[in-house]
Design a protein around this motif. Structure first.
Motif, short mmCIF file in Angstrom:
data_model
loop_
_atom_site.label_atom_id
_atom_site.label_comp_id
_atom_site.label_asym_id
_atom_site.label_seq_id
_atom_site.Cartn_x
_atom_site.Cartn_y
_atom_site.Cartn_z
N MET A 31 0.82 -1.21 0.00
CA MET A 31 0.00 0.00 0.00
C MET A 31 0.85 1.27 0.00
N GLN A 32 2.10 1.18 0.46
CA GLN A 32 2.97 2.36 0.45
C GLN A 32 3.17 2.90 -0.96
N GLY A 33 3.13 2.03 -1.93
CA GLY A 33 3.28 2.46 -3.31
C GLY A 33 2.09 3.25 -3.83
N LEU A 34 0.96 3.14 -3.16
CA LEU A 34 -0.25 3.85 -3.57
C LEU A 34 -0.48 5.14 -2.79
N ASP A 37 0.82 10.81 0.48
CA ASP A 37 1.03 11.63 1.67
C ASP A 37 2.26 11.10 2.42
N GLN A 38 3.27 11.95 2.61
CA GLN A 38 4.53 11.51 3.21
C GLN A 38 4.38 11.13 4.68
N GLU A 39 3.51 11.81 5.40
CA GLU A 39 3.29 11.45 6.81
C GLU A 39 2.68 10.05 6.92
N MET A 44 3.26 4.21 7.85
CA MET A 44 3.19 2.84 7.35
C MET A 44 4.56 2.16 7.41
N GLN A 45 5.61 2.88 7.12
CA GLN A 45 6.96 2.32 7.19
C GLN A 45 7.32 2.01 8.65
#
Length: 80
Positions: A31-34, A37-39, A44-45
Motif C-alpha cells: 500500500m505504500q506504493g499507492l 502523503d509523506q506522513e 506505514m513504514q
C-alpha cells in the motif's frame, strides 16, 4: 530440568499470529506504493519496521513449541 515448551494449542495460536503479522507487513509495504502523503507513508513504514521486530520476538517464543514448521531466519522478500 525440563525445557519449557508451549502447549499444542498455544503453538497453533502463535503460528496464526505470525501469519497475521506477516500479512500485515505485506499489505503495508504494498500500500505504500499507492500513498502520496509523506506522513502516512512514514507511519506505514514505521508499522512495517515494528512488525518485523515483533515477528522476531514471536519467532523466539515459537522456538519453544513442541512441534514446528520451518521458520525463515529473515522475512520474505516482499518486505524489503
Amino acid at each position: 530440568m525440563n525445557k519449557p515448551t508451549l502447549a499444542p494449542h498455544e503453538s497453533m495460536e502463535l503460528h496464526e499470529a505470525l501469519n497475521f503479522k506477516t500479512l500485515c507487513i505485506a499489505k503495508s509495504k504494498l500500500m505504500q506504493g499507492l500513498v502520496f502523503d509523506q506522513e502516512l507513508k512514514a507511519l506505514m513504514q514505521k508499522d512495517v519496521t515494528e512488525s518485523i521486530q515483533q515477528i522476531a520476538e514471536l519467532q523466539a517464543i515459537y522456538a519453544k513449541a513442541p512441534f514446528q514448521a520451518p521458520v525463515l531466519s529473515s522475512p520474505t522478500p516482499i518486505t524489503h
